[in-house]
Design a protein around this motif. Structure first.
Motif, PDB file in Angstrom:
ATOM      1  N   PHE A  17       0.838  -1.204   0.000  1.00 51.07           N
ATOM      2  CA  PHE A  17       0.000   0.000   0.000  1.00 51.07           C
ATOM      3  C   PHE A  17       0.872   1.252   0.000  1.00 51.07           C
ATOM      4  N   SER A  18       1.871   1.254   0.904  1.00 47.31           N
ATOM      5  CA  SER A  18       2.639   2.494   1.029  1.00 47.31           C
ATOM      6  C   SER A  18       3.447   2.757  -0.237  1.00 47.31           C
ATOM      7  N   SER A  19       3.990   1.719  -0.851  1.00 51.96           N
ATOM      8  CA  SER A  19       4.783   1.989  -2.053  1.00 51.96           C
ATOM      9  C   SER A  19       3.868   2.479  -3.172  1.00 51.96           C
ATOM     10  N   SER A  20       2.682   1.902  -3.278  1.00 55.56           N
ATOM     11  CA  SER A  20       1.810   2.372  -4.354  1.00 55.56           C
ATOM     12  C   SER A  20       1.316   3.786  -4.031  1.00 55.56           C
ATOM     13  N   PHE A  21       1.145   4.070  -2.757  1.00 51.94           N
ATOM     14  CA  PHE A  21       0.714   5.413  -2.365  1.00 51.94           C
ATOM     15  C   PHE A  21       1.772   6.429  -2.780  1.00 51.94           C
ATOM     16  N   ILE A  22       3.046   6.039  -2.562  1.00 56.51           N
ATOM     17  CA  ILE A  22       4.119   6.964  -2.946  1.00 56.51           C
ATOM     18  C   ILE A  22       4.141   7.143  -4.457  1.00 56.51           C
ATOM     19  N   ILE A  23       4.025   6.035  -5.188  1.00 59.89           N
ATOM     20  CA  ILE A  23       4.062   6.143  -6.648  1.00 59.89           C
ATOM     21  C   ILE A  23       2.902   6.993  -7.144  1.00 59.89           C
ATOM     22  N   GLN A  24       1.778   6.901  -6.452  1.00 58.03           N
ATOM     23  CA  GLN A  24       0.620   7.652  -6.912  1.00 58.03           C
ATOM     24  C   GLN A  24       0.703   9.133  -6.561  1.00 58.03           C
ATOM     25  N   HIS A  25       1.538   9.478  -5.628  1.00 59.56           N
ATOM     26  CA  HIS A  25       1.532  10.875  -5.193  1.00 59.56           C
ATOM     27  C   HIS A  25       2.871  11.588  -5.300  1.00 59.56           C
ATOM     28  N   TYR A  26       3.944  10.867  -5.675  1.00 57.80           N
ATOM     29  CA  TYR A  26       5.261  11.508  -5.635  1.00 57.80           C
ATOM     30  C   TYR A  26       5.291  12.756  -6.502  1.00 57.80           C
ATOM     31  N   ASN A  27       4.544  12.715  -7.609  1.00 58.48           N
ATOM     32  CA  ASN A  27       4.537  13.845  -8.534  1.00 58.48           C
ATOM     33  C   ASN A  27       4.078  15.114  -7.828  1.00 58.48           C
ATOM     34  N   TYR A  28       2.990  14.979  -7.074  1.00 58.42           N
ATOM     35  CA  TYR A  28       2.479  16.145  -6.346  1.00 58.42           C
ATOM     36  C   TYR A  28       3.492  16.636  -5.326  1.00 58.42           C
ATOM     37  N   TRP A  29       4.155  15.692  -4.658  1.00 60.00           N
ATOM     38  CA  TRP A  29       5.092  16.106  -3.599  1.00 60.00           C
ATOM     39  C   TRP A  29       6.285  16.865  -4.160  1.00 60.00           C
ATOM     40  N   ALA A  71       5.684  26.197 -10.454  1.00 63.10           N
ATOM     41  CA  ALA A  71       5.371  24.970  -9.730  1.00 63.10           C
ATOM     42  C   ALA A  71       3.855  24.741  -9.700  1.00 63.10           C
ATOM     43  N   VAL A  72       3.096  25.815  -9.561  1.00 62.55           N
ATOM     44  CA  VAL A  72       1.636  25.666  -9.587  1.00 62.55           C
ATOM     45  C   VAL A  72       1.176  25.192 -10.966  1.00 62.55           C
ATOM     46  N   PHE A  73       1.832  25.695 -12.014  1.00 64.16           N
ATOM     47  CA  PHE A  73       1.490  25.219 -13.363  1.00 64.16           C
ATOM     48  C   PHE A  73       1.687  23.707 -13.440  1.00 64.16           C
ATOM     49  N   MET A  74       2.798  23.235 -12.852  1.00 61.91           N
ATOM     50  CA  MET A  74       3.080  21.788 -12.892  1.00 61.91           C
ATOM     51  C   MET A  74       1.985  21.019 -12.175  1.00 61.91           C
ATOM     52  N   LEU A  75       1.487  21.586 -11.071  1.00 60.29           N
ATOM     53  CA  LEU A  75       0.399  20.921 -10.338  1.00 60.29           C
ATOM     54  C   LEU A  75      -0.799  20.706 -11.262  1.00 60.29           C
ATOM     55  N   TYR A  76      -1.168  21.766 -11.971  1.00 61.56           N
ATOM     56  CA  TYR A  76      -2.327  21.659 -12.865  1.00 61.56           C
ATOM     57  C   TYR A  76      -2.087  20.632 -13.961  1.00 61.56           C
ATOM     58  N   ILE A  77      -0.879  20.697 -14.555  1.00 58.64           N
ATOM     59  CA  ILE A  77      -0.610  19.782 -15.664  1.00 58.64           C
ATOM     60  C   ILE A  77      -0.606  18.344 -15.158  1.00 58.64           C
ATOM     61  N   SER A  78      -0.124  18.140 -13.914  1.00 56.58           N
ATOM     62  CA  SER A  78      -0.175  16.799 -13.330  1.00 56.58           C
ATOM     63  C   SER A  78      -1.611  16.314 -13.225  1.00 56.58           C
ATOM     64  N   VAL A  79      -2.515  17.236 -12.887  1.00 57.08           N
ATOM     65  CA  VAL A  79      -3.925  16.849 -12.781  1.00 57.08           C
ATOM     66  C   VAL A  79      -4.450  16.365 -14.127  1.00 57.08           C
ATOM     67  N   GLY A  80      -3.975  17.002 -15.197  1.00 54.31           N
ATOM     68  CA  GLY A  80      -4.505  16.663 -16.512  1.00 54.31           C
ATOM     69  C   GLY A  80      -3.947  15.386 -17.101  1.00 54.31           C
ATOM     70  N   LYS A  81      -2.823  14.920 -16.563  1.00 52.10           N
ATOM     71  CA  LYS A  81      -2.137  13.773 -17.172  1.00 52.10           C
ATOM     72  C   LYS A  81      -2.906  12.466 -16.954  1.00 52.10           C
ATOM     73  N   ILE A  82      -3.013  11.682 -18.018  1.00 54.90           N
ATOM     74  CA  ILE A  82      -3.512  10.309 -17.884  1.00 54.90           C
ATOM     75  C   ILE A  82      -2.380   9.390 -18.318  1.00 54.90           C
ATOM     76  N   ILE A  83      -2.015   8.441 -17.461  1.00 54.79           N
ATOM     77  CA  ILE A  83      -0.884   7.570 -17.815  1.00 54.79           C
ATOM     78  C   ILE A  83      -1.255   6.738 -19.036  1.00 54.79           C
ATOM     79  N   GLY A  84      -0.353   6.732 -20.014  1.00 56.82           N
ATOM     80  CA  GLY A  84      -0.633   6.024 -21.255  1.00 56.82           C
ATOM     81  C   GLY A  84      -1.365   6.884 -22.270  1.00 56.82           C
ATOM     82  N   GLY A  85      -1.655   8.115 -21.892  1.00 51.51           N
ATOM     83  CA  GLY A  85      -2.358   9.001 -22.816  1.00 51.51           C
ATOM     84  C   GLY A  85      -1.378   9.771 -23.696  1.00 51.51           C
ATOM     85  N   THR A  86      -1.921  10.508 -24.678  1.00 52.28           N
ATOM     86  CA  THR A  86      -1.066  11.354 -25.504  1.00 52.28           C
ATOM     87  C   THR A  86      -1.606  12.781 -25.449  1.00 52.28           C
ATOM     88  N   ALA A  87      -0.859  13.676 -26.095  1.00 51.42           N
ATOM     89  CA  ALA A  87      -1.277  15.069 -26.140  1.00 51.42           C
ATOM     90  C   ALA A  87      -2.641  15.176 -26.811  1.00 51.42           C
TER      91      ALA A  87
END
Lengths: 145, 131, 513, 188
Positions: free
Chosen positions: B5-17, B49-65
């Motif tokens: 759980f903890s490792s997947s939690f980190i993988i799921q949130h490291y980007n935000y951190w 950095a705030v811009f990166m937060l927003y772009i992270s929200v928009g990202k879908i893994i495996g998606g394209t532009a």
């Protein structure tokens, strides 16, 4: 920078392709990345380069600041004007569908026009800002860098 | 189980951190530095950095532009955060230009761009006025 | 034809000043720019009055920009709450436009007059756009239009005092941090709900229930707007910005900018978040009430010791914002009504006071209280205007200020907080002291200047007295303000109550999905 | 692979940010802030935001850097040692950061297609753009049409900045230089 011969020659060669690229970005924004804002910045960069490498006076002669200021206003007016035109054509503000018989074409024209407005204002503002900054007396001399 | 759980939690949130660490550095520069130019640089960092937060929200893994290719199976990332951030970048550069113009003027009037030296000069003006 | 135009009133009242701004630059003539500004702000005020008349019965107008239905497109959504604020901003804008023509003659380099009007129109556009929109991100965009133009307007004071530059710079830094906090909050909300439309957000947040991300979104939006509205410990940018800005800019900012920020706060607290779950209500009650009370006292005391009239009024504004926030954070209908009514009354009163100060600056070139000695005899109209508006600031009966305080005290008594009522009365006594100091100097001291001081120009006296008479009129006849404020309070409370029952919301995803 | 590039870019970004914080030579600071913008543009590409990356590269690394260099040329090149209360600033940054991290704990996982953000209007735009707007770049469609009013506001912001800079830096043009330049041209 009168002493940098290479810089001057290279920039002279660079400026036309930069302008061309700006136009490409401006009108190709529907298909790939880019649009009015990016195009405006690139367009302005060509002029700024000219101003830096040659001289501010050269740039002033090419594009007089008071004319650039009019363009700053013009771009915003084009954008808002499209919106007002839509009102007259019976739609809501910025409802581009009213611009042509078929909604999809209307959208296309609308986007093209407003992107043009964006590009004009952005380019003109960037050039104006460059003029404003560059015409202040510097305290650090060119040779001190 | 917990480990998993903890490792997947980190993988799921490291980007935000990571983004938050950048925000903190930016904010720290704005608040702690007295040099007016440096403050603007810090503000830029914070905003980027705030811009990166927003772009992270928009990202879908495996998606394209989100530029449509016509392939019906394609997964596209969310275009809305991109649009918002395009606007925010423009607002950011507008603020930067205005801030820098103010700095140039402040330097012409005060002869310095260090906050504490400016404060000293202003105190001096105050003293002269009330005298 | 008229009805066709009025159907687009929501868009037009923002777009008219937005189009007028580039027109000023395009023509580049200062008298023409003034005429354009006056016309645009008047038209905008008329549209705002129409919108207020339409929504006073509690109905809601929705306007789809670009013809795209929300939440896909951006929506303008007008109810009694924001129609009232729109009306305040636009009508003050029109009066300020009238007043500006003479006022800037002395304070701003004539070569910059065109740009002054442009920035003023942009600021007006931004404030109106923030108030009218129903889209959370659109708030940010228009907030930045108003902020950037405000920094410019404040910096224009550098012609008179170089400290305007540092005031503008500090305001820029604080304002941008505030705006960025706001954007972070909106980003978190978007992450949780997938939407930016406020009405849609409200439904989805209600369905979501308590959540740590939501809490932080709330905190960041609250602090971000708190910076913009000069909530007590975050007010540090305000005194300098108001004192060193050109007089006409102080008038406009004092009367409108913080009011719009208060409105945004109201909108997010009540409509978007709602008070159902304890976290926000607890935050407000335990943090904002004490801060508001501290603001009322500390800022009033600081105001007493100022030697500059503009600065004194600026600190007084921080204190007055304390009253508004106190009313709001009582979280009951009378409190909310009091807050909203004071929003209007304070706009009128502070507008009038700063206009009078602007006239003093126009004639004697100073706003220091010791330079104003004896001005009561030399500029009787303006000094009288200052006194009349000053009475309103204190809250003397038959002035608008009394009405606000009356409602506010009633609201605290409803909550059984009689000690808050006492504190309100106590802080009003502090206002007596600082207003009296000015009155004393103006009327009782011997004049400083030997040379006679000319009367202020009519174009300054007329708008000032319109403001003063308004502040007196709304102190006697509270029909309009009372009705608008109580309708607005009802709407806000209803918005919260709807969210208390998420099962009535159709189409919202079930919590925990 | 994407995650790897992501982490490497973040590593560089954090290093750059710390260097910006520590260095006192403003020239280096400005240059590094340009580097920071370029790196973040790279990050935006990895996260599929090509339009944003393009803009960030043009604006953050280009225009902002040029403006900062210009400002520096007119002011100073060296930052004086900070005199502020560092502990207070540090506390503010840490509190804000801690609050944000607290907020992330209930966030939907990064990149998950099931996140609420991807269930509502986001996919609607992708679905409706071909039918209603007919341009392949969805970002352009949303920017210029669906949320066209925001973009009008954005143009107004840029317009405001232009006016602001013209107002702030009017007058006082470079008299010595232009006179010298004019003379030179006459001589030629």
């Amino acid at each position: 920078m009168h002493h940098h011969l290479i810089l001057r020659v290279v920039s002279k060669m660079l400026i036309p392709p930069i302008l061309l690229y700006a136009l490409y970005v401006q009108f190709h924004g529907d298909f790939g990345p880019g649009g009015g804002f990016q195009a405006g910045v690139i367009f302005a960069v060509a002029f700024i380069l000219y101003g830096i490498v040659f001289s501010l006076d050269h740039l002033r002669r090419a594009v007089p600041p008071h004319i650039v200021r009019r363009f700053v206003a013009l771009g915003l007016l084009i954008y808002a004007g499209v919106g007002v035109a839509n009102l007259f054509l019976g739609g809501n503000f910025l409802d581009y569908s009213t611009l042509a018989h078929d909604a999809k074409h209307g959208q296309h024209y609308g986007i093209l026009l407003v992107e043009l407005g964006v590009g004009i204002t952005v380019a003109a503002v960037m050039i104006s800002i460059f003029f404003a900054f560059a015409s202040r007396p510097p305290t650090i001399k060119d040779t001190d860098w | 189980m917990f480990d998993d759980f903890s490792s997947s939690f980190i993988i799921q949130h490291y980007n935000y951190w990571m983004v938050i660490v950048l925000m903190m550095v930016g904010l720290y520069i704005v608040v702690s530095r007295g040099n007016l130019v440096k403050k603007i640089v810090g503000l830029n960092l914070f905003q980027t950095a705030v811009f990166m937060l927003y772009i992270s929200v928009g990202k879908i893994i495996g998606g394209t532009a989100p530029i449509l290719t016509g392939n019906p199976d394609e997964v596209y990332s969310n275009p809305l955060p991109h649009v918002l951030i395009l606007t925010a970048i423009v607002v950011g550069v507008a603020t930067t230009a205005l801030g820098l113009a103010l700095i140039v003027r402040i330097n012409e009037r005060y002869g310095t761009i260090e906050e504490d030296e400016i404060a000293d000069i202003e105190q001096e003006i105050d003293r002269q006025e009330s005298a | 034809m008229l009805s066709a135009i009025l159907a687009h009133a929501p868009a037009l009242q923002t777009v008219v000043p937005l189009i007028a701004a580039p027109l000023c630059v395009l023509f580049g003539r200062r008298h023409l720019a003034w005429a354009i500004t006056l016309a645009a702000s008047l038209i905008s005020a008329l549209f705002a009055a129409y919108l207020l008349a339409q929504t006073l019965d509690g109905s809601v107008i929705s306007y789809e920009l670009g013809g795209w239905a929300p939440p896909l497109g951006i929506e303008y959504r007008i109810d009694a709450v924001n129609a009232f604020v729109l009306f305040i901003v636009a009508s003050v804008g029109a009066l300020v436009a009238l007043y500006a023509r003479e006022s800037i003659e002395q304070e701003i380099d004539p070569a910059l007059h065109v740009y002054f009007y442009t920035a003023f129109l942009l600021c007006l556009t931004g404030l109106l756009g923030v108030t009218i929109t129903g889209d959370a991100f659109n708030v940010f965009v228009f907030l930045e239009i108003s902020s950037l133009s405000t920094y410019t307007l404040v910096a224009l004071g550098a012609g008179r005092d170089q400290r305007a530059l540092t005031a503008a710079y500090n305001y820029l830094i604080m304002g941008t941090i505030g705006a960025t906090f706001f954007v972070i909050g909106i980003g978190f909300l978007y992450m949780l709900t997938g939407t930016l439309n406020m009405a849609d957000l409200a439904e989805r947040i209600a369905a979501l229930g308590d959540n740590r991300t939501l809490r932080i979104a709330f905190v960041f939006i609250f602090v971000g707007i708190g910076l913009k509205l000069a909530m007590f410990p975050l007010h540090l940018w305000l005194p300098n910005a108001y004192s060193y800005a050109p007089s006409v800019v102080s008038v406009f900012l004092a009367a409108t900018a913080t009011k719009v920020a208060v409105y945004v706060m109201l909108r997010f607290l009540f409509t978007v978040f709602g008070f159902d779950y304890g976290f926000q209500a607890a935050t407000l009650q335990t943090i904002v009430v004490p801060l508001a009370v501290i603001a009322m006292f500390a800022s009033s005391i600081v105001a007493i010791f100022q030697s500059d009239l503009k600065r004194m009024l600026a600190y007084s504004s921080v204190a007055q914002i304390g009253y508004i926030l106190l009313g709001i954070s009582l979280l009951n209908k009378p409190g909310l009504t009091a807050g909203i009514i004071h929003l209007f009354n304070h706009a009128v009163i502070k507008g009038a006071l700063f206009m009078a100060v602007g006239a003093f600056v126009y004639r004697i070139g100073s706003s220091r209280i010791e330079d104003l000695r004896g001005i009561g005899k030399q500029m009787p109209w303006m000094a009288a205007a200052f006194v009349a508006a000053g009475l309103g600031l204190i809250g003397v009966p038959l002035t608008a200020g009394f009405i606000s305080k009356w409602y506010l005290i009633q609201a605290t008594l409803d909550e059984g907080a009689w000690w808050l009522a006492l504190l309100i009365v106590g802080s009003s006594l502090l206002a007596v002291i600082y207003v009296w100091r000015v009155v004393e100097a103006m009327y009782l001291a011997a004049p400083v200047q030997d040379a006679p001081v000319k009367k202020a120009p009519w174009s300054m006296i007329v708008p000032t007295w319109i403001m003063v008479l308004a502040s007196l009129y709304f102190g006697i006849n509270t029909e309009l303000t009372g009705k608008a404020a109580s309708t607005a309070a009802d709407l806000l409370i209803q918005a919260t109550q709807i969210e208390k029952a998420p099962e009535t919301v159709p189409g919202a995803p079930a919590a925990g999905e | 692979m994407e995650a790897f590039i992501d982490i490497v870019l973040f590593g560089f970004l954090i290093l750059t940010a710390i260097a910006i914080m520590r260095l006192r030579n403003l020239f280096a600071v400005v240059m590094l802030s340009g580097v920071f913008s370029l790196l973040s543009a790279g990050l935006f590409v990895v996260m599929d935001a090509v339009d944003v990356a393009f803009t960030e590269a043009a604006v953050g690394a280009g225009i902002s850097t040029v403006l900062m260099l210009g400002t520096m040329a007119m002011t100073s090149r060296e930052e004086k040692p900070p005199v502020h209360n560092r502990l207070f600033s540090f506390a503010i940054a840490v509190i804000v950061g801690a609050a944000l991290i607290y907020g992330t704990t209930d966030m939907p996982p990064f990149g998950s297609p099931d996140a609420p953000a991807h269930q509502h209007v986001g996919p609607d735009y992708i679905e409706r753009t071909p039918k209603e707007i007919g341009v392949p770049n969805v970002v352009t469609a949303v920017l210029a049409s669906y949320r066209g009013f925001d973009t009008l506001g954005e143009v107004a912001v840029i317009f405001t900045a232009g006016i602001a800079v013209i107002v702030l830096l009017h007058g006082r043009t470079r008299p010595a230089r232009t006179a010298r330049a004019r003379k030179k041209e006459k001589d030629v």
